[in-house]
Motif scaffolding. Structure first.
Motif, PDB file in Angstrom:
ATOM      1  N   UNK A 166     -72.869  32.970  99.981  1.00 31.48           N
ATOM      2  CA  UNK A 166     -74.368  32.958  99.781  1.00 31.48           C
ATOM      3  C   UNK A 166     -74.394  33.249  98.367  1.00 31.48           C
ATOM      4  N   UNK A 167     -73.684  34.163  97.722  1.00 34.96           N
ATOM      5  CA  UNK A 167     -73.782  34.372  95.959  1.00 34.96           C
ATOM      6  C   UNK A 167     -73.643  32.789  95.430  1.00 34.96           C
ATOM      7  N   UNK A 168     -72.535  32.266  95.775  1.00 35.66           N
ATOM      8  CA  UNK A 168     -72.359  30.935  95.154  1.00 35.66           C
ATOM      9  C   UNK A 168     -73.412  30.047  95.293  1.00 35.66           C
ATOM     10  N   UNK A 169     -74.122  29.988  96.805  1.00 33.01           N
ATOM     11  CA  UNK A 169     -75.174  29.040  97.278  1.00 33.01           C
ATOM     12  C   UNK A 169     -76.164  29.289  96.148  1.00 33.01           C
ATOM     13  N   UNK A 170     -76.616  30.614  96.041  1.00 33.05           N
ATOM     14  CA  UNK A 170     -77.837  30.825  95.111  1.00 33.05           C
ATOM     15  C   UNK A 170     -77.428  30.445  93.573  1.00 33.05           C
ATOM     16  N   UNK A 171     -76.087  30.726  93.407  1.00 31.13           N
ATOM     17  CA  UNK A 171     -75.692  30.165  91.895  1.00 31.13           C
ATOM     18  C   UNK A 171     -75.935  28.658  91.617  1.00 31.13           C
TER      19      UNK A 171
END
Length: 458
Positions: A43-48
């Motif tokens: 999820x973190x990389x998706x938002x990044x």
């Protein structure tokens, strides 16, 4: 090292006993804590990915409005909020003020000029970054991305001249370019699954960025105020990196510490036993590569770099060289509205294909490059001869264009991530991202004279 690790007892199931540090297998250790970290990182990389490309997408979606605003500065301030600030009397005023007899409704400056301002700083960063960027801690890089993204929205929103607008676009380019190098390199410290999260997020930036800009301006909010609303995006980027991601000990935060030594690996694992047991990638840092090794890796990447460069040249030649000229006069959508929805539909295709790597893996990226070139040539003929009867055919072609472009991007980096060794992956991922940027820069340079040629036709 070996004795210090095994002194704690037998190596548990799911850990690789041949490594100096503990490496979990998600199939053998499906604990709640592990799954939480697993999904937090995805999820973190998706938002990044979403936040990193957002400013870049917004500037391209707003390209027609930015140029119209500078060419007709009174339009944005004199029309009512319920009317289109970029269309009220614009077509007639263009013809009257410039004596324009072209069969196309053209801005004086091609939207490809916005593309060049949006991509050239990124190109410089990507060409040079792999050779020095590893000396700058990740947290410092991310902070610079956040500040420049916020600066881009503020500068363009309060712009009073074309030069100031282009400066804001340059800030967006710096943020996007530095962010892509940073976050693609960062994926090497995590399980390869985060690459699909990043790619899907960058696709999401396209569709949500273009859709939000089109939707807000269509609702009557001025382009200037719409850009101010977008300031929430840099804040979300900071939260994604500093709060959502679970950082492995190999990622330097604010200081440039040496994590290559065995002593550091042991200390890190002793300090964070719970987090280490849930890391998605071995807690080891790749050694510094010699220049000869970097050149060797770069040469091996050419089988992916060249096709991806061609894919992006063709699609951005279409986007910034032809979109403005694909204008249907006798339909309810005005010119600026047509341009915005072209961008939105293109980004929708990109989002779908960039999110598809878990279902479809394409190893021969050159096939996508070939198909995109056919698409480009066909649309050049469409612009010149104007033989398509309906804008809906263009809508379908643009979605198809986005599908090809997104598939080229995600499959290129997925293949590189899978095929690179642990020692080479971080450099390879950061280096290969030059391909799309280089293709976009060339397309912008070629699209400007093409725009001038078409606009000279009567």
């Amino acid at each position: 090292m070996e004795s210090s690790v095994r002194a704690r007892g037998t190596v548990p199931s799911g850990w690789d006993s041949d490594e100096d540090v503990r490496v979990p297998d998600p199939l053998l250790r499906p604990s709640v804590e592990y799954r939480i970290v697993y999904w937090r990182n995805i999820v973190g990389f998706w938002f990044l990915g979403l936040c990193n490309n957002f400013a870049y997408v917004i500037m391209l979606s707003a390209a027609h409005d930015i140029l119209s605003k500078q060419e007709f500065p009174n339009n944005g301030s004199t029309v009512s909020q319920n009317s289109d600030p970029n269309e009220a009397g614009m077509l007639q005023s263009r013809d009257d003020s410039r004596g324009n007899t072209s069969r196309y409704d053209c801005n004086k400056v091609s939207t490809a000029a916005i593309l060049l301002a949006d991509i050239l700083p990124t190109l410089v960063i990507k060409l040079t970054a792999p050779f020095y960027i590893h000396h700058i801690p990740y947290s410092v890089r991310v902070s610079l991305c956040v500040l420049t993204a916020a600066g881009s929205f503020l500068i363009v929103s309060f712009s009073t001249g074309i030069g100031m607008s282009f400066l804001g676009v340059v800030f967006a380019s710096i943020s996007s370019g530095l962010g892509e190098v940073t976050f693609l390199s960062l994926t090497a410290h995590f399980h390869s699954v985060v690459v699909s999260g990043w790619s899907s997020g960058t696709g999401g930036a396209g569709i949500f960025g273009a859709l939000s800009y089109s939707g807000l301006t269509q609702a009557g909010i001025s382009p200037e105020n719409t850009l101010l609303v977008m300031l929430v995006v840099p804040v979300l980027m900071a939260c994604s990196y500093f709060i959502i991601l679970v950082h492995p000990p190999t990622v330097s935060s604010w200081g440039c510490c040496n994590t290559n030594s065995p002593h550091h690996a042991v200390v890190a694992s002793d300090r964070q036993p719970l987090i280490d047991s849930m890391l998605l990638h071995p807690a080891r840092q790749a050694p510094d590569l010699a220049l000869s090794e970097k050149l060797r890796i770069t040469k091996g990447l050419m089988k992916y770099i060249i096709p991806l460069m061609v894919v992006y040249f063709a699609e951005y030649f279409i986007n910034q060289g032809l979109f403005e000229l694909l204008y249907f006069r006798n339909i309810p959508l005005k010119h600026s509205e047509q341009y915005r929805w072209y961008q939105t539909l293109y980004q929708a295709g990109v989002f779908v294909s960039r999110s598809s790597v878990s279902c479809f893996r394409i190893r021969r990226v050159w096939i996508l490059a070939f198909l995109q070139c056919i698409n480009m040539v066909f649309l050049i003929f469409v612009v010149y001869y104007m033989f398509l009867p309906s804008i809906y055919i263009i809508f379908v072609l643009i979605c198809y264009e986005g599908l090809l472009g997104g598939a080229g991007y995600v499959n290129t980096f997925n293949n590189i991530s899978r095929e690179s060794t642990d020692d080479e992956r971080e450099f390879a991922m950061g280096t290969a991202c030059i391909a799309d940027t280089f293709g976009i820069a060339i397309s912008g340079a070629v699209a400007i004279p093409l725009h001038d040629y078409f606009c000279s036709l009567s």
